[in-house]
Every structure is written in structure tokens, then in C-alpha cells.
Design a protein around this motif. Structure first.
Motif, short mmCIF file in Angstrom:
data_model
loop_
_atom_site.label_atom_id
_atom_site.label_comp_id
_atom_site.label_asym_id
_atom_site.label_seq_id
_atom_site.Cartn_x
_atom_site.Cartn_y
_atom_site.Cartn_z
N GLY A 1 -3.46 59.46 -12.69
CA GLY A 1 -4.61 58.57 -12.76
C GLY A 1 -4.49 57.51 -13.83
O GLY A 1 -5.44 56.75 -14.08
N ALA A 2 -3.34 57.41 -14.47
CA ALA A 2 -3.14 56.40 -15.52
C ALA A 2 -2.88 55.03 -14.92
O ALA A 2 -2.98 54.02 -15.63
N PHE A 3 -2.54 54.95 -13.64
CA PHE A 3 -2.32 53.68 -12.95
C PHE A 3 -2.93 53.78 -11.57
O PHE A 3 -2.82 54.82 -10.91
N ARG A 4 -3.57 52.73 -11.12
CA ARG A 4 -4.25 52.75 -9.82
C ARG A 4 -3.24 52.84 -8.68
O ARG A 4 -2.34 52.01 -8.56
N SER A 5 -3.41 53.85 -7.84
CA SER A 5 -2.45 54.06 -6.75
C SER A 5 -2.50 52.92 -5.73
O SER A 5 -1.47 52.54 -5.18
N ASP A 6 -3.69 52.36 -5.46
CA ASP A 6 -3.76 51.26 -4.49
C ASP A 6 -2.97 50.06 -4.98
O ASP A 6 -2.27 49.40 -4.21
N LEU A 7 -3.03 49.79 -6.29
CA LEU A 7 -2.27 48.68 -6.85
C LEU A 7 -0.77 48.98 -6.82
O LEU A 7 0.04 48.12 -6.49
N TYR A 8 -0.41 50.22 -7.12
CA TYR A 8 1.00 50.61 -7.08
C TYR A 8 1.58 50.37 -5.68
O TYR A 8 2.65 49.78 -5.54
N TYR A 9 0.88 50.80 -4.64
CA TYR A 9 1.41 50.65 -3.28
C TYR A 9 1.41 49.19 -2.81
O TYR A 9 2.20 48.82 -1.95
N ARG A 10 0.58 48.36 -3.40
CA ARG A 10 0.65 46.93 -3.09
C ARG A 10 1.87 46.29 -3.75
O ARG A 10 2.49 45.40 -3.21
N LEU A 11 2.20 46.77 -4.95
CA LEU A 11 3.34 46.21 -5.69
C LEU A 11 4.68 46.80 -5.27
O LEU A 11 5.71 46.17 -5.41
#
Length: 133
Positions: A39-49
Motif C-alpha cells: 500500500g506504499a504505492f498506488r497499484s492503479d498508477l503502477y499498472y498505468r506506468l
């Protein structure tokens, strides 16, 4: 700005959409895949990047390239001043360092060494300072 749909955006207060074609290049030394699990980084943003991931090894992981990099930086610095040579003792010191700042740190160590060497043509361990020494 507010995103209307992929490839278009609408400025706040504007009634018209503007077509855009963008790519985002992001870099980090943090393990984002692991951080999404905690939860330290947003998973939705990770999968977009995470469309195309490139892992570049640290300088410590390919220390065998150090002599080539040292030569490259010394030659580049030699454009403005006489080229300095790095003696074997200094090269041994550079090879033993773990390079947390990677290639940028190496370049700055050599540049600082060249400045401190003054008129001396050879960089020695006495001249080089590593890390926060």
C-alpha cells in the motif's frame, strides 16, 4: 486540467477538448511492485506506468565497466584541460566503492579529483574522495 478520455483533455473552465499524444517515462530505485502490495504505492498508477519495464543494473553490479567509464569521463574532461590519468591505486579505490550514486557519482568523484589535482597529471588515491568523506 481534467482528463476527459484517453488522448484528450479539457482545461479547467474551458468548453473544448484538446487532443494530446503523450508518453510518460518514469524512473525510480524503489521496488514499486512490492510497494503496491504493502500500500506504499498506488497499484492503479503502477499498472498505468508498467507498460514497458526496463531494469538497469547499478554500477556496483557491473564494476568491470569502471575502467571504460573512467576513461570516458577523463577524456570528456580533457576537452577543456589536459587529460589526466588515473593510477592503479586510484582505480583499485574506485573499484572497491559500492557507488550508491551510480555513474553520476563516479563522474563527480573524477571531476572533483581533477580539480583537486591541479597541475598534477595523475589522479591518485590521495586526491580522490568517495562518498561523504
Amino acid at each position: 486540467m481534467r482528463f476527459v478520455e484517453c488522448g484528450e483533455l479539457q482545461r479547467v473552465g474551458d468548453n473544448e477538448t484538446v487532443k494530446v499524444d503523450v508518453r510518460i517515462l518514469a524512473a525510480t530505485h524503489r521496488p514499486l511492485a512490492q510497494q503496491t502490495q504493502t500500500g506504499a504505492f498506488r497499484s492503479d498508477l503502477y499498472y498505468r506506468l508498467a507498460v514497458f519495464l526496463i531494469r538497469t543494473p547499478s554500477l556496483a553490479e557491473h564494476a568491470e565497466d569502471l575502467p571504460l567509464l573512467v576513461d570516458h569521463f577523463m577524456q570528456r574532461m580533457g576537452r577543456d584541460a589536459p587529460v589526466k590519468r588515473v593510477d592503479q591505486g586510484a582505480m583499485d579505490l574506485l573499484t572497491a566503492h559500492d557507488w550508491p550514486g551510480n555513474v553520476r557519482e563516479l563522474e563527480h568523484v573524477l571531476e572533483r579529483g581533477a580539480i583537486l589535482a591541479g597541475d598534477e597529471a595523475v589522479l591518485t588515491p590521495r586526491i580522490l574522495t568517495l562518498g561523504w568523506q
